[in-house]
Design a protein around this motif. Structure first.
Motif, PDB file in Angstrom:
ATOM      1  N   ALA A  85       0.829  -1.208   0.000  1.00 56.87           N
ATOM      2  CA  ALA A  85       0.000   0.000   0.000  1.00 56.87           C
ATOM      3  C   ALA A  85       0.864   1.259   0.000  1.00 56.87           C
ATOM      4  O   ALA A  85       0.588   2.217  -0.732  1.00 56.87           O
ATOM      5  CB  ALA A  85      -0.931  -0.007   1.209  1.00 56.87           C
ATOM      6  N   LEU A  86       1.911   1.278   0.821  1.00 54.30           N
ATOM      7  CA  LEU A  86       2.805   2.443   0.858  1.00 54.30           C
ATOM      8  C   LEU A  86       3.501   2.637  -0.481  1.00 54.30           C
ATOM      9  O   LEU A  86       3.677   3.765  -0.947  1.00 54.30           O
ATOM     10  CB  LEU A  86       3.835   2.267   1.977  1.00 54.30           C
ATOM     11  CG  LEU A  86       3.282   2.319   3.411  1.00 54.30           C
ATOM     12  CD1 LEU A  86       4.382   1.997   4.423  1.00 54.30           C
ATOM     13  CD2 LEU A  86       2.673   3.688   3.703  1.00 54.30           C
ATOM     14  N   SER A  87       3.886   1.513  -1.107  1.00 51.63           N
ATOM     15  CA  SER A  87       4.539   1.600  -2.412  1.00 51.63           C
ATOM     16  C   SER A  87       3.597   2.198  -3.453  1.00 51.63           C
ATOM     17  O   SER A  87       4.002   3.022  -4.284  1.00 51.63           O
ATOM     18  CB  SER A  87       5.002   0.206  -2.848  1.00 51.63           C
ATOM     19  OG  SER A  87       5.531   0.233  -4.151  1.00 51.63           O
ATOM     20  N   SER A  96      -2.538  -2.130 -15.380  1.00 51.78           N
ATOM     21  CA  SER A  96      -2.151  -3.246 -16.238  1.00 51.78           C
ATOM     22  C   SER A  96      -3.145  -4.370 -16.043  1.00 51.78           C
ATOM     23  O   SER A  96      -4.058  -4.277 -15.210  1.00 51.78           O
ATOM     24  CB  SER A  96      -0.729  -3.709 -15.906  1.00 51.78           C
ATOM     25  OG  SER A  96      -0.681  -4.244 -14.596  1.00 51.78           O
ATOM     26  N   ALA A  97      -2.955  -5.455 -16.785  1.00 48.59           N
ATOM     27  CA  ALA A  97      -3.875  -6.594 -16.675  1.00 48.59           C
ATOM     28  C   ALA A  97      -3.877  -7.169 -15.269  1.00 48.59           C
ATOM     29  O   ALA A  97      -4.905  -7.607 -14.759  1.00 48.59           O
ATOM     30  CB  ALA A  97      -3.491  -7.671 -17.689  1.00 48.59           C
ATOM     31  N   VAL A  98      -2.713  -7.153 -14.597  1.00 49.49           N
ATOM     32  CA  VAL A  98      -2.611  -7.766 -13.274  1.00 49.49           C
ATOM     33  C   VAL A  98      -3.405  -6.994 -12.239  1.00 49.49           C
ATOM     34  O   VAL A  98      -4.064  -7.590 -11.373  1.00 49.49           O
ATOM     35  CB  VAL A  98      -1.134  -7.860 -12.855  1.00 49.49           C
ATOM     36  CG1 VAL A  98      -1.014  -8.382 -11.430  1.00 49.49           C
ATOM     37  CG2 VAL A  98      -0.382  -8.802 -13.778  1.00 49.49           C
ATOM     38  N   ASN A  99      -3.354  -5.666 -12.271  1.00 47.66           N
ATOM     39  CA  ASN A  99      -3.997  -4.888 -11.208  1.00 47.66           C
ATOM     40  C   ASN A  99      -5.382  -4.368 -11.565  1.00 47.66           C
ATOM     41  O   ASN A  99      -5.872  -3.430 -10.942  1.00 47.66           O
ATOM     42  CB  ASN A  99      -3.080  -3.727 -10.766  1.00 47.66           C
ATOM     43  CG  ASN A  99      -2.654  -2.837 -11.923  1.00 47.66           C
ATOM     44  OD1 ASN A  99      -3.439  -2.564 -12.827  1.00 47.66           O
ATOM     45  ND2 ASN A  99      -1.397  -2.382 -11.886  1.00 47.66           N
ATOM     46  N   GLN A 100      -6.022  -4.960 -12.569  1.00 47.96           N
ATOM     47  CA  GLN A 100      -7.419  -4.620 -12.840  1.00 47.96           C
ATOM     48  C   GLN A 100      -8.299  -5.192 -11.735  1.00 47.96           C
ATOM     49  O   GLN A 100      -8.085  -6.323 -11.283  1.00 47.96           O
ATOM     50  CB  GLN A 100      -7.869  -5.179 -14.186  1.00 47.96           C
ATOM     51  CG  GLN A 100      -7.203  -4.506 -15.384  1.00 47.96           C
ATOM     52  CD  GLN A 100      -7.510  -3.014 -15.440  1.00 47.96           C
ATOM     53  OE1 GLN A 100      -8.663  -2.603 -15.383  1.00 47.96           O
ATOM     54  NE2 GLN A 100      -6.463  -2.208 -15.548  1.00 47.96           N
ATOM     55  N   PRO A 101      -9.297  -4.443 -11.253  1.00 44.09           N
ATOM     56  CA  PRO A 101     -10.112  -4.915 -10.119  1.00 44.09           C
ATOM     57  C   PRO A 101     -10.730  -6.289 -10.325  1.00 44.09           C
ATOM     58  O   PRO A 101     -10.777  -7.099  -9.396  1.00 44.09           O
ATOM     59  CB  PRO A 101     -11.188  -3.820  -9.988  1.00 44.09           C
ATOM     60  CG  PRO A 101     -10.536  -2.596 -10.534  1.00 44.09           C
ATOM     61  CD  PRO A 101      -9.663  -3.058 -11.639  1.00 44.09           C
ATOM     62  N   ILE A 587      -6.350  -2.904  -4.823  1.00 47.18           N
ATOM     63  CA  ILE A 587      -7.334  -3.232  -5.849  1.00 47.18           C
ATOM     64  C   ILE A 587      -7.637  -2.031  -6.739  1.00 47.18           C
ATOM     65  O   ILE A 587      -7.682  -2.148  -7.973  1.00 47.18           O
ATOM     66  CB  ILE A 587      -8.623  -3.764  -5.196  1.00 47.18           C
ATOM     67  CG1 ILE A 587      -8.336  -5.071  -4.440  1.00 47.18           C
ATOM     68  CG2 ILE A 587      -9.708  -3.975  -6.246  1.00 47.18           C
ATOM     69  CD1 ILE A 587      -9.501  -5.567  -3.614  1.00 47.18           C
ATOM     70  N   PHE A 588      -7.826  -0.876  -6.126  1.00 45.22           N
ATOM     71  CA  PHE A 588      -8.283   0.291  -6.891  1.00 45.22           C
ATOM     72  C   PHE A 588      -7.228   1.386  -7.040  1.00 45.22           C
ATOM     73  O   PHE A 588      -7.421   2.312  -7.842  1.00 45.22           O
ATOM     74  CB  PHE A 588      -9.534   0.888  -6.223  1.00 45.22           C
ATOM     75  CG  PHE A 588     -10.690  -0.064  -6.152  1.00 45.22           C
ATOM     76  CD1 PHE A 588     -11.407  -0.400  -7.281  1.00 45.22           C
ATOM     77  CD2 PHE A 588     -11.048  -0.641  -4.939  1.00 45.22           C
ATOM     78  CE1 PHE A 588     -12.480  -1.278  -7.216  1.00 45.22           C
ATOM     79  CE2 PHE A 588     -12.121  -1.524  -4.856  1.00 45.22           C
ATOM     80  CZ  PHE A 588     -12.839  -1.856  -6.002  1.00 45.22           C
ATOM     81  N   GLY A 589      -6.142   1.301  -6.280  1.00 47.00           N
ATOM     82  CA  GLY A 589      -5.133   2.349  -6.331  1.00 47.00           C
ATOM     83  C   GLY A 589      -4.559   2.620  -7.710  1.00 47.00           C
ATOM     84  O   GLY A 589      -4.479   3.788  -8.149  1.00 47.00           O
TER      85      GLY A 589
END
Length: 593
Positions: A85-87, A96-101, A587-589
């Protein structure tokens, strides 16, 4: 409408219909609704749990181990989520495809990495994981003399998403703190044990029964390529070309170079033959290539080199063998370019960099020890003739000038041959030029990464699976292989790829059932590990949050504080909110920041 929107519409319709049925009294009392969530309650099975709980000393010892494991993982999950989260706050990653909700949901067809083809295995693994998880809670309830009010399953529409054991509140309050802690930890303990068993079976007898089928597995044909025009497509196996048997991609390449015929007979699956009319086609390119060509919708044809018509890679290689520069005629215009193997990166501590070659310049290798190099294939072939420690001159075109570097070769980790320490773009001078046009599927590589024998096609990641923990790690990232390992994602032995494998050994009578068993074990292990890890997050109402509360009460009760419950609430609420915010940021960041 995209898949996620269809799912949401379906859930809404289901919720309205289910509520109407409940209002009219058509649903039994055991079914309770909360929007799209339905729970089915039963009191059956309590007697069975009571019988299973009789060896209490064993179950308490088993759960004590589980408590220790859960505490370690809880600490790891807290640090992991907090650091992540801090990062994200400090350096928001690009979407990107990985961090799509939707890719945080274990829903086949909605999650981009979980195809519908393995939906039955994923749902089965999820259902088994939920049953053993809640079964662990129920079993330890009886071990600790906690009464069970009811138990059952949780459904999102028609999809089972959970199971539950509902302890009697008064009985639970009367149990000692250690008993309640063991009861909360039993669920994740069962998930981890099931994961270990499933992986042991998968990596052992099941994968040992799978071998790589003969031939070159085809992942697909490039649009507009000769192979595509001849009907060669995903799922085919090329077993022979122009009468020569082929087993590996190198065999295929050698067979195509060995024949001068423009039309070649290609045997598919050892059963049928197609005829491929070869022509030189540019099906891919790297940005900044010296020809300044970009392949977009339509491939680009190469028609002549230095005025000589060419149709095959063999003719192309012969035409450019005598000169490091060549005039290439294409359907996109004429270009004069240096011809060689295009280097996309030079390892900072690699052999070529140690010979004073720049690591951040455009480079095209045109020769090694006086032997002409016209493509990435030539470069690999020439280096196969050398070993670690050999010193050879490497000639390259670097930022508009020819340079020669005296390179002491390293050892190629894949095959032990000579190694100059570079990343190479396949093809010639930054152009992927082919007279055939298929992409191979790394069937042997996947089998090796799962602990099997990949044969000649399985050495791409040698040493990566030398331990049980490494095998588990690789199995977990295979659905994300395109991002983690640089190869296509592997969701399991789906019908689209089973033609690339054969069943052998004692399990051979099961036939394709071995693939179903392998997929079931693979996804059962994958899903159960995710369930266990997720439930170890120290936040209410997850098991980790409940264990955190028990631990906080145990510590605070020994401190000289006047309002212990308030201190416990402060600790657990603070940590729980931190975890919730961290999850929301993960998820949404990337989309919001």
């Amino acid at each position: 409408m995209n898949t996620l929107l269809w799912v949401l519409v379906g859930v809404l319709v289901y919720s309205l219909v289910a509520k109407a049925l409940q209002i009219r009294g058509y649903l039994p009392d055991a079914v309770r609704l909360q929007g799209p969530i339905a729970t089915i309650h039963t009191r059956r099975g309590r007697a069975l749990l009571t019988r299973l709980a009789r060896p209490r000393r064993f179950w308490r010892a088993y759960s004590n181990v589980g408590v220790g494991v859960a505490l370690v993982i809880m600490g790891g999950m807290f640090l992991l989520l907090l650091v992540q989260a801090l990062s994200i706050l400090q350096n928001p990653p690009a979407p990107s495809a990985v961090n799509q909700p939707q890719n945080f949901l274990v829903v086949p067809g909605v999650n981009d990495f979980l195809p519908l083809a393995v939906a039955p295995e994923i749902v089965f693994g999820l259902l088994v994981g939920l049953v053993v998880h809640e079964g662990g809670h129920g079993l330890l309830c009886r071990v600790e003399d906690i009464d069970i009010e009811s138990m059952g399953l949780v459904f999102l529409a028609f999809i089972p998403i959970g199971a539950f054991v509902e302890p009697d509140e008064e009985s639970q309050r009367n149990a000692n703190r250690g008993g309640r802690t063991r009861m909360f930890a039993a669920g994740v303990t069962n998930n981890f044990v099931l994961t270990a068993v499933a992986f042991a079976l998968l990596f052992g007898p099941v994968i040992a029964a799978v071998g790589v089928a003969p031939g070159v597995a085809v992942d697909g044909a490039y649009a507009g390529s000769p192979a595509s025009a001849a009907g060669v497509d995903h799922g085919d196996r090329i077993t022979a070309v122009a009468g020569a048997n082929v087993t590996t991609e190198r065999d295929l390449n050698d067979a195509l170079l060995a024949t001068e015929e423009r039309t070649v007979a290609v045997e598919i699956d050892g059963e049928r033959t197609v005829r491929v009319e070869r022509s030189l086609t540019v099906v891919g390119s790297v940005g900044g290539n010296p020809a300044n060509l970009t392949v977009e919708d339509d491939p680009i044809e190469v028609t002549a080199v230095n005025g000589t018509p060419v149709h095959t890679r063999g003719e192309f290689r012969d035409a450019v063998a005598g000169d490091e520069f060549a005039r290439i005629e294409t359907t996109a215009g004429e270009r004069t370019i240096p011809v060689g193997a295009y280097i996309t990166g030079v390892a900072p501590d690699g052999p070529l960099a140690n010979a004073s070659a720049p690591t951040n310049a455009t480079m095209i290798v045109t020769g090694i020890d006086g032997e002409r190099v016209t493509s990435s294939t030539d470069l690999a072939r020439v280096l196969d003739g050398y070993r670690e420690g050999d010193r050879v001159p490497v000639r390259a075109y670097v930022d508009g000038e020819f340079e020669t570097y005296q390179v002491t070769l390293g050892e190629n980790p894949r095959d032990g041959n000579g190694f100059i320490g570079v990343d190479i773009f396949p093809g010639t001078s930054g152009l992927l030029i082919t007279d055939f046009g298929v992409r191979s599927y790394p069937a042997g590589t996947y089998l090796e990464l799962l602990g099997g024998s990949g044969g000649e096609g399985g050495a791409a990641f040698g040493g990566l699976t030398d331990s049980a923990f490494a095998l588990v790690y690789v199995a977990l990232v295979l659905p994300l292989a395109s991002i983690v390992l640089g190869i296509p994602n592997f969701p399991g032995f789906t019908p689209a790829v089973t033609n690339f494998y054969v069943v052998q050994g004692p399990l051979a009578p099961l036939g394709d059932g071995v693939f179903i068993l392998a997929n079931t074990l693979f996804w059962a292990a994958w899903v159960n590990l995710q369930l266990g890890l997720f439930n170890c997050i120290p936040g209410y109402p997850l098991d980790g949050g409940r264990i955190l509360r028990m631990g906080a009460e145990a510590v605070v009760s020994r401190l000289p504080v006047s309002d212990s419950p308030r201190v416990v609430r402060t600790i657990t609420t603070s940590i729980g909110l931190t975890m919730l915010v961290s999850l929301i940021l993960m998820i949404f960041g990337p989309q919001l920041l």
